[in-house]
Structure formats: C-alpha cells, structure tokens
Scaffold this motif. Structure first.
Motif, short mmCIF file in Angstrom:
data_model
loop_
_atom_site.label_atom_id
_atom_site.label_comp_id
_atom_site.label_asym_id
_atom_site.label_seq_id
_atom_site.Cartn_x
_atom_site.Cartn_y
_atom_site.Cartn_z
N GLY A 74 0.80 -1.21 0.00
CA GLY A 74 0.00 0.00 0.00
C GLY A 74 0.84 1.26 0.00
O GLY A 74 2.03 1.26 0.32
N THR A 75 0.18 2.36 -0.34
CA THR A 75 0.81 3.67 -0.35
C THR A 75 0.35 4.46 0.88
O THR A 75 -0.29 3.92 1.78
CB THR A 75 0.46 4.42 -1.64
OG1 THR A 75 -0.97 4.48 -1.78
CG2 THR A 75 1.04 3.71 -2.85
N THR A 76 0.67 5.76 0.89
CA THR A 76 0.36 6.58 2.07
C THR A 76 -1.12 6.62 2.36
O THR A 76 -1.55 6.51 3.52
CB THR A 76 0.90 8.01 1.86
OG1 THR A 76 2.29 7.94 1.56
CG2 THR A 76 0.69 8.84 3.10
N GLU A 77 -1.95 6.78 1.31
CA GLU A 77 -3.39 6.86 1.57
C GLU A 77 -3.93 5.52 2.06
O GLU A 77 -4.92 5.48 2.82
CB GLU A 77 -4.14 7.32 0.32
CG GLU A 77 -4.20 6.33 -0.82
CD GLU A 77 -2.98 6.40 -1.72
OE1 GLU A 77 -3.02 5.83 -2.82
OE2 GLU A 77 -2.00 7.04 -1.32
N ASP A 78 -3.29 4.41 1.64
CA ASP A 78 -3.72 3.10 2.13
C ASP A 78 -3.38 2.95 3.62
O ASP A 78 -4.19 2.41 4.39
CB ASP A 78 -3.05 1.99 1.32
CG ASP A 78 -3.42 2.05 -0.14
OD1 ASP A 78 -4.59 2.40 -0.43
OD2 ASP A 78 -2.57 1.77 -1.00
N GLY A 115 -5.79 10.68 10.17
CA GLY A 115 -6.22 11.93 9.54
C GLY A 115 -5.06 12.79 9.10
O GLY A 115 -5.09 13.40 8.02
N ALA A 116 -4.00 12.85 9.92
CA ALA A 116 -2.82 13.63 9.53
C ALA A 116 -2.17 13.05 8.28
O ALA A 116 -1.76 13.79 7.37
CB ALA A 116 -1.82 13.67 10.69
N LEU A 117 -2.07 11.71 8.19
CA LEU A 117 -1.51 11.09 7.00
C LEU A 117 -2.37 11.40 5.77
O LEU A 117 -1.85 11.74 4.70
CB LEU A 117 -1.41 9.58 7.20
CG LEU A 117 -0.35 9.10 8.20
CD1 LEU A 117 -0.45 7.59 8.38
CD2 LEU A 117 1.05 9.48 7.74
N ALA A 118 -3.70 11.29 5.93
CA ALA A 118 -4.59 11.53 4.79
C ALA A 118 -4.54 13.00 4.36
O ALA A 118 -4.49 13.30 3.16
CB ALA A 118 -6.02 11.13 5.16
N VAL A 119 -4.55 13.91 5.33
CA VAL A 119 -4.52 15.34 4.99
C VAL A 119 -3.20 15.70 4.32
O VAL A 119 -3.17 16.42 3.31
CB VAL A 119 -4.76 16.17 6.27
CG1 VAL A 119 -4.43 17.64 6.02
CG2 VAL A 119 -6.20 16.04 6.73
N GLY A 120 -2.10 15.21 4.89
CA GLY A 120 -0.80 15.51 4.28
C GLY A 120 -0.68 14.98 2.86
O GLY A 120 -0.16 15.66 1.97
N TYR A 121 -1.18 13.78 2.64
CA TYR A 121 -1.10 13.22 1.28
C TYR A 121 -2.00 13.98 0.32
O TYR A 121 -1.64 14.22 -0.84
CB TYR A 121 -1.49 11.74 1.31
CG TYR A 121 -1.39 11.08 -0.05
CD1 TYR A 121 -0.17 10.68 -0.55
CD2 TYR A 121 -2.53 10.87 -0.82
CE1 TYR A 121 -0.07 10.08 -1.80
CE2 TYR A 121 -2.45 10.27 -2.06
CZ TYR A 121 -1.22 9.86 -2.56
OH TYR A 121 -1.13 9.28 -3.79
N ALA A 122 -3.21 14.38 0.78
CA ALA A 122 -4.13 15.11 -0.09
C ALA A 122 -3.57 16.48 -0.47
O ALA A 122 -3.76 16.95 -1.59
CB ALA A 122 -5.49 15.25 0.58
N ALA A 176 -4.44 10.78 -7.62
CA ALA A 176 -3.98 10.65 -6.24
C ALA A 176 -4.93 11.35 -5.27
O ALA A 176 -5.16 10.88 -4.15
CB ALA A 176 -2.57 11.19 -6.10
N VAL A 177 -5.48 12.49 -5.69
CA VAL A 177 -6.45 13.19 -4.84
C VAL A 177 -7.69 12.33 -4.65
O VAL A 177 -8.25 12.24 -3.55
CB VAL A 177 -6.81 14.55 -5.47
CG1 VAL A 177 -7.94 15.21 -4.70
CG2 VAL A 177 -5.60 15.46 -5.48
N VAL A 232 -12.18 19.01 -0.32
CA VAL A 232 -12.65 19.95 -1.33
C VAL A 232 -11.49 20.79 -1.86
O VAL A 232 -11.36 21.02 -3.07
CB VAL A 232 -13.76 20.85 -0.73
CG1 VAL A 232 -14.17 21.92 -1.72
CG2 VAL A 232 -14.95 20.01 -0.34
N GLY A 233 -10.63 21.28 -0.97
CA GLY A 233 -9.51 22.10 -1.41
C GLY A 233 -8.55 21.34 -2.29
O GLY A 233 -8.03 21.89 -3.28
N ALA A 234 -8.27 20.07 -1.95
CA ALA A 234 -7.37 19.28 -2.79
C ALA A 234 -7.96 19.05 -4.17
O ALA A 234 -7.24 19.02 -5.18
CB ALA A 234 -7.07 17.95 -2.11
#
Length: 885
Positions: free
Chosen positions: A241-245, A304-311, A319-320, A364-366
């Motif tokens: 898996g990747t960061t979002e996974d 959440g921090a991982l998901a926000v940072g990746y987005a 990727a978004v 939304v911003g991403a």
C-alpha cells in the motif's frame, strides 16, 4: 471485665442493654447504617483514649525508672523493661524508602522481563539443539503454563503475580509464532513476513482481549488494545500500500476501536455492572475506557494527519481521488462519534465533528487545486472553510449556545450543539491557517512602499519600483473579514444589543473584523493595478472619513472605529514615505484632522475612552507637525542642525497651545498631552544639534527661554529650574567654543545675581524651597569649576573650589537647607577624590601585581566559606525540624 452500658453519643445518658431505638432524652435515632457506623467510631475513639492513658502511665513509669538510675556508671548495661518500645539508635538503619507494594511490583516486573528475555535467548540462540518436536513441546508447555497459572493464583489472592504470568504468556505467544515460522511448520516460512505477522498480531490481539475478559484480568485488555494497532499497518505493507492506504488502515482501526468501545459501554445498568465486574471494579473500568478512548482518538488523528498531508501534496488528480477514501472514512467516523456516541463527553464530541470538518475542507480544497488557475490553490481551501465557519456560526446562534444564560432561551440537543461548535472551531482554524499561508505576500504588499521610502530618505537614489499584489491572497483576506463580520453579527444578535449589554466575545469579533477589513479594503486598489497616488489617496480619505464619523458620533461603538482609524492612518502614514511630497501632504492633513479631533472631543463631557482619544489625538498632532518640519527641511536640502530649529519652533508652539488650552474648561488633560509631546520634540531638536556646538548652544538657549516662559504658569513653577539649567548649559557650550579655561570669571556674576534673586524670592514667598531659590545659582559656578578642575594640574582651583564647597555645605547644615547641602557636599566629595586620586594610583603602582589577584581570591574563599556555613546551618535546622515532627 464488666462492660458498662453504652451512653448516647450525643447527650451521654446511659442507654442500657439492649439500647432503645431512640435516646430517651435527646431523641437521637440509634438504629440504621449511620447509627451503626457511629457506634463503631465511638468504640474506636474509646479504645484510643484507653490506649493513650496506658501509654501515658507507662511513659511516667519508665521515666521515673531512668531518673533513679541517672547516677549509674555508663558501662553498666541497663536492661529494657518489659513492654518498652525498642528505640533504634541514631546510627541505626535508615527508614524504609520503598513500600511493600512498590517492592512487590518492582520484583514482578523485573522477574517477568527476565523470563521473557530468557525465552527469547532460548528461541533465538539455543533453538537449533532440539528437533521440531522438542521445540514445539518446550514453547507450548511454557506458554500453556504461563496462561494457566493466573486462575489458581487469583484464588490465592495473588492478583499481581497472576497479571505478570498472563503478560509472560502473551509474550510467549508471539515467540511461538516466530519459532513456528522459523522452523517452517506447515509451510509458514513460505508466507510473506508482513502478512504472517499481520494475521498473528490480529489473532493475538483478539485472543488477549478475550483471555483477559474470561480470566477477569486487567493487563491483557490494554495489551490487546495496543496490539490491535499492528494488523492494519502490517496488512497494508503486505499488500504494498501507499500513504493513503496506510491512512485508511489506521482510520479503520480507530473505527473498530470505537465500535467495540461503544458495544461495551452503551448498555443497560446490569450490563455496565457486569462490565465493571469483569475488568476489576468501577475505577479500573473508568481507566480502561479512558485509555481506550485516548488510544483510538490518537490513532484516528494519526490517520487523519496522513490523509490530509497526502491530499495536500497529491501529485495528480487520481492521487487526490485516492486520498478521498481515508478522508471520507474520517468524516464518517467524526460524524458518528459526535451524533451517535452518547458516552463521549461534550468536548470530545465537538472535537470529533471538528476533525470531520477539517477532512471535508481538505478534500474539497485538494480537488479544487487542479481546477482553479495557478496561484489560487489556497483559495480552494479558504472558500470551503469560510462557508463551513459561516454555517456553523448560524447553527451556534440557532442552538442557543451563544445566548447568555440569563436569556433563558431553549438550547439545542448536545449532539447538534457539539457539532456546531466543533465545525466552527475547525473551520475557523483552517481559515486562519490559509491566512498564515498568504501572510508573506500580504506583508510584502503592505511594506513595499516603506522599503522604497527607506532608500529614498536615506540620501541615496532609489531605483524605480512597482507595487503589485496577486488577487488570491486578497480573496482569502476578504473571506476572513466576511466570516468575522458574520460571527460578530450573530453573536451580538444572540446576546442582545451590544451597547446596552456589552459582550467580550462579540466585541473581540468586531475588533478582529475591523483589523482584517482595513487591509482588505485598502489593498484592493493595489490588486487592481491602480497607481500609487490613488491607493494612498484612498487610505487618506478612509482615515479622514472615520475621523469625521468619530467627531460626529463620539459615543457610538467607539473602540472599533478607533481601531479602523488607527489602522487606516498607520497604513497611510507608512505608505506616504515612498514620496517626499506625499509625506508633506499626508502628515500635514493628519496633523490638522488630529487637532480638530482633539479640540472637538475635549469640548464635551464624554466618557473616559473619548477623553483618552482626545489626549492621544492632541499628542499625535504635535508629533505630526514635528515630522512635517523634519520632512520639510530634508526636502529643502537643509542640514540637520538647521532643521532642528524648525522642530524646536513646533515644540515652542505646542507649549503655547497647551497653555492656551489649559485655560479652557475641560481641556486640562489634552493640554498636558500636547505639552508632553512638545517636550519630546524639544529633546529631539537638541539631539539633532548635538554634533554642531554653535547650533547646540543656540538651541539650548531658545529652549531655556521657552522653559522660563512656561514657568509663568502657576502650575508650572518648577519649569524655571529646567529653563535655568538649559541656559546655563548653553553658556557652558559657548564658553567651551570660546576656549575659556577659567569659567568662574563668567559664572560668578551670574551666581551672585541668581543667589540674590533666589534669597529675595524665598524671603518674599515663605513656601519657596531651597532648590528653586538657590539650586540654579550654586550650580552655575560650581559645576563648570568642577569640570575645569579635572583638566587643571594646578592646586589653586581645587583649593578655592573645595573651600567654597565647604562653606556652602556648612551654610546648608546650619540653615537646614537641602540644595546647599547636596550641591556643596557633592562638590566637596568630588574635590577630595580628585586630590586623593594620585596617591591611590601611586600606592597601587607600588604593590606587586599579584596582590590584587590574591586579595580577590581570598575574598571569594571567604564568601564561599560563609556560604557553606550558612548551608550547613540550614541543613541542621532542617534535620532538627524533621526530628521534631
């Protein structure tokens, strides 16, 4: 021993046996749980009294026996009496520093760790000496014994030992799994390491939790909770898996934690009682639930921090889209926790909804980052944050959470109120972060004219400059101002009229809105590409318009308008520095408007805030005129010492205006502010002439004359001292320029005249002090003579000056006057030091160089010894107090 009948605990009357239900005298109830507990306490107090009486009697007997043997020889041992307590000598063993439970816990922890280490060593090092059957038999036997021991140990009340045995067994389970894979049991060595350990840790976590629940142990439950963190991460690693996974796995694990926690706590009374009994009591259950919430919440925040940072840094739209999966899961988890998890406290539910709001904003911003033009990515995050903040503010107003308790309005359900507050806090924070991102560009646009002005007024030839600002940062600033305006309006509406019922939060929101709206409005022409003159004119017109509004309505919402006035005025003044003509025009305009503002606001009976505004405006008008004078001189190419006299003219004019305003009713405080600003300008003017003695002497003389003129006011009589001192300083500068080495010939006539005038004034006005009468006259000769004495090698001047100082000192002592005593005594001391200095230098020259060093070292040793002695005394005092207690 015959027991007397118990007495009533309240009145003491004998009750007989058995005691009645109520006391026959005071009617005190004597049955029930409280009465039974009272009987127990009364009995224990009686036993303590009896014990105390026996100890006091025994103390008297032992003391009498020891007194009788006082004359016995020291080598004859005295046998301790029977029943006497053993007294340990002072040199005996120290008191125990570790309690029995602590020692037990330490032994168990160390023992358990050693057992696990031994098992690891056996598994890793000695594994090859046994066959596959022996290996399995040894590890399984050890694990089975460790996991089976807690039940018999609990029956024998060895709870801590049972917990340790369970922990060792769980550790051995992991070693069993490692050993099985290393030995290749059932082809496990062909399974991937990450996948294998994911399955093993999942089974161990579930097994530890079930084992602890079944055996009613405390330690296996948190061990299973912590072990449950690993399967998701290891499984994701096994699948590549990747960061979002990873973020999805972490958030999913937290969701499972909260689901299990909800299943355990959201029960009826009987179910909750069973849960507390299983985990070891109410305190243990509360601790376990708190730890589980903290672990699950922290894990959700990590995901959440991982998901926000990746987005935020996603390199492509695909990727978004992949990042939307963990963000959506986070939104769902926060919404469910806030609106459905009733066991959570209000603050945690609001925090969960806030996390969900942040996830929505980032998602939304991403997505908008790849749709908006270049440079507008920050607006993609600020726009949804502003919308959510505005909607949450409306929800807070509707829910009644912003209403004062006195209004009595209905409040919304806790879930709705928590959601509104959480969304408001999260969206406001996100909007603030977007403001921080665009802050460098906004700050650069705000100070760009100032940077050019520094080069312009520094005397160089500044290059051509351009004033530009991108539209995106300004849009973020406008969104922030709009949200603050909406929040301020809703808050004021919720709590009532802001003028009649002042509210701190509403006022703070208004002030923040004012400070945000000013640069948002004034930078709009810059973003539109308008010329510099138009932008500066807009700032000046806005400031003057606000000042006119303050003059017309001085009592209506003064502080927000003053903030706007200060912000617009400060920006206009800073921006005007980029052009010389603009400085003259803007500072002159502001000086005139400040004068009008001070005059109008001080003419009416106004609140303290209005009067303070009038004083500030008056002082600013004077300082603005001073800046105008400096700018005029610099523009005309005049030297600084010449420009200083223009500044001095402004200061003298301010002193005259202050005297005129002082005679008007209600303007005394404004006149004081104007006068103080004039004094500041006078000091600046003198500083500007410091490098040119001719101009300095003239400036001191003009300032001294102005000081004497100020002293004509009945309440400024002390200004005569300052004026006289400035005139004397001017004369000293002039004498120095003329090369005079004997100033006494010039200063003695002034001293004589000043002393005669001072004496006449003191005799004519009995309340006059010695300083106004004699201070200036004595200083006029003694201070210049003292300055000349240090450069004069002759002995005549020190002798005459010392004699004069001695005479003045004696006169001051006889007449009990402060000025002659202080001036004469100070000059006499300095004359003595002047005469003693050569002798001191000669003595130090005769001493070897090591003597001062040795003296300093001995002094330090003495101080150190004294300090150590004080520390020793403090320690003795502490030991004495401890022995007393």
């Amino acid at each position: 021993m015959h027991m007397q009948s118990p007495g009533c605990p309240d009145c003491g009357i004998p009750l007989g046996s058995p005691p009645p239900a109520r006391c026959t005298r005071c009617r005190l109830p004597l049955t029930g749980p409280d009465a039974f507990a009272l009987w127990q306490v009364t009995g224990e107090l009686s036993a303590l009294d009896a014990r105390r009486q026996w100890l006091a009697q025994r103390h008297a007997e032992l003391l009498a026996a020891l007194r009788a043997r006082r004359e016995a020889p020291a080598e004859i041992p005295v046998a301790a009496s029977a029943g006497a307590p053993a007294i340990a000598p002072m040199g005996g063993p120290a008191a125990r520093e570790l309690s029995a439970p602590s020692a037990r816990t330490a032994l168990l922890i160390v023992g358990g760790v050693l057992v696990v280490v031994a098992a690891v060593v056996f598994t890793v090092v000695s594994w090859g000496r046994l066959g596959i059957g022996g290996r399995a038999a040894v590890l399984l036997a050890l694990t089975a014994c460790a996991l089976a021991l807690p039940r018999p140990l609990r029956r024998r009340q060895l709870t801590a030992t049972a917990e340790t045995s369970a922990a060792v067994g769980l550790a051995l389970l992991l070693l069993d799994g490692y050993a099985a894979r290393q030995a290749g049991l059932g082809g496990l060595d062909r399974v991937g390491a990450a996948g294998y350990w994911a399955v093993l840790t999942a089974l161990t976590a579930v097994g530890a939790a079930g084992y602890g629940w079944w055996q009613r142990l405390r330690l296996p439950l948190p061990v299973g909770l912590l072990m449950a963190r690993l399967p998701g991460l290891l499984g994701t690693a096994a699948l590549g898996g990747t960061t979002e996974d990873y973020a999805t796995a972490v958030i999913a694990t937290a969701s499972v934690d909260f689901a299990v926690l909800y299943a355990l706590t959201a029960r009826d009374t009987a179910g909750q009682a069973g849960f507390r009994e299983r985990v070891g009591g109410e305190r243990a259950a509360t601790t376990l639930v708190t730890v589980a919430r903290a672990v699950a919440g922290g894990w959700a925040l990590l995901g959440g921090a991982l998901a926000v940072g990746y987005a935020v840094v996603a390199p492509s739209p695909a990727a978004v889209v992949r990042a939307w999966v963990p963000l959506g899961l986070l939104v769902l988890l926060g919404t469910v926790l806030c609106r459905g998890f009733r066991a959570l406290p209000f603050a945690l539910r609001a925090g969960a909804e806030g996390v969900a709001a942040v996830a929505v904003i980032v998602a939304v911003g991403a997505g908008l980052r790849y749709v908006t033009p270049p440079g507008w990515a920050v607006v993609g995050y600020a726009a949804p944050a502003a919308l959510i903040a505005a909607w949450a503010a409306v929800s807070c107003a509707r829910s009644g959470r912003w209403a004062k308790p006195a209004t009595g309005g209905p409040f919304a359900p806790p879930s709705r109120a928590a959601a509104a507050l959480g969304e408001l806090a999260a969206a406001s924070t996100a909007l603030l972060l977007t403001g921080v991102v665009v802050l460098p560009e906004l700050a650069h646009a705000l100070i760009r004219p100032v940077a050019h002005g520094v080069a312009l007024w520094g005397g160089g030839h500044p290059p051509r400059w351009s004033w530009q600002l991108a539209a995106a940062p300004l849009v973020v600033l406008w969104l922030s101002a709009a949200v603050l305006a909406a929040m301020a309006g809703l808050r004021a509406r919720a709590v009532g009229d802001g003028d009649r019922h002042p509210d701190r939060l509403a006022n703070a929101l208004r002030h923040a809105q004012a400070l945000t709206a000013v640069p948002a409005v004034l930078l709009l022409p810059v973003a539109l590409g308008l010329p510099y003159a138009w932008v500066l004119a807009a700032a000046v017109v806005a400031s003057v318009a606000v000042a006119v509004d303050v003059v017309r309505r001085p009592d209506a919402a003064l502080l927000p308008r003053l903030l706007v006035l200060a912000a617009t005025g400060a920006l206009a003044l800073l921006w005007s520095s980029a052009d010389r003509a603009a400085v003259l025009a803007v500072w002159g305009t502001f000086a005139a408007s400040a004068t009008v503002l001070a005059h109008v606001l001080s003419a009416t009976a106004s609140p303290p805030a209005v009067r303070t505004t009038a004083r500030v405006a008056g002082a600013f008008a004077v300082l603005a005129l001073g800046v105008e004078a400096v700018a005029s001189g610099a523009t005309a190419g005049l030297p600084r010492h010449v420009t200083a006299f223009a500044v001095l003219a402004v200061a003298v004019t301010a002193a005259g205006a202050a005297a005129a305003w002082h005679r008007m009713p209600g303007r005394g405080q404004v006149s004081t502010a104007v006068e103080g600003a004039g004094y500041a300008l006078a000091a600046i003017a003198i500083a500007l002439t410091a490098l040119h003695p001719d101009a300095l002497s003239l400036a001191l003389a003009v300032t001294g004359v102005a000081g004497l003129a100020v002293a004509l006011r009945p309440d400024r009589r002390r200004a005569a001292l300052v004026g006289t001192g400035l005139l004397i300083a001017s004369s000293w500068v002039r004498l120095a320029l003329a090369g005079v080495s004997s100033p006494e010939a010039y200063t003695l006539p002034i001293t004589a005249a000043a002393l005669v005038v001072g004496h006449r004034r003191r005799t004519g006005t009995p309340g006059t002090g010695s300083w106004p009468a004699y201070g200036a006259g004595l200083s006029a000769t003694m201070l210049p003579g003292l300055a000349a004495m240090w450069s004069d090698e002759n002995w005549v001047r020190p002798l005459l000056l010392g004699a004069a100082a001695l005479l003045v000192t004696v006169v001051g002592v006889r007449a009990r006057l402060q000025a002659p005593l202080v001036v004469g005594g100070g000059v006499l001391v300095l004359v003595g030091l002047h005469e003693l200095a050569p002798t001191v230098v000669q003595v130090f020259g005769l001493l070897p160089r090591w003597v001062p060093v040795a003296a300093a070292g001995l002094l330090l040793l003495l101080l150190g010894a004294t300090y150590e002695k004080r520390i020793d005394e403090a320690r003795r005092l502490r030991d004495t107090v401890r022995s007393m207690t």
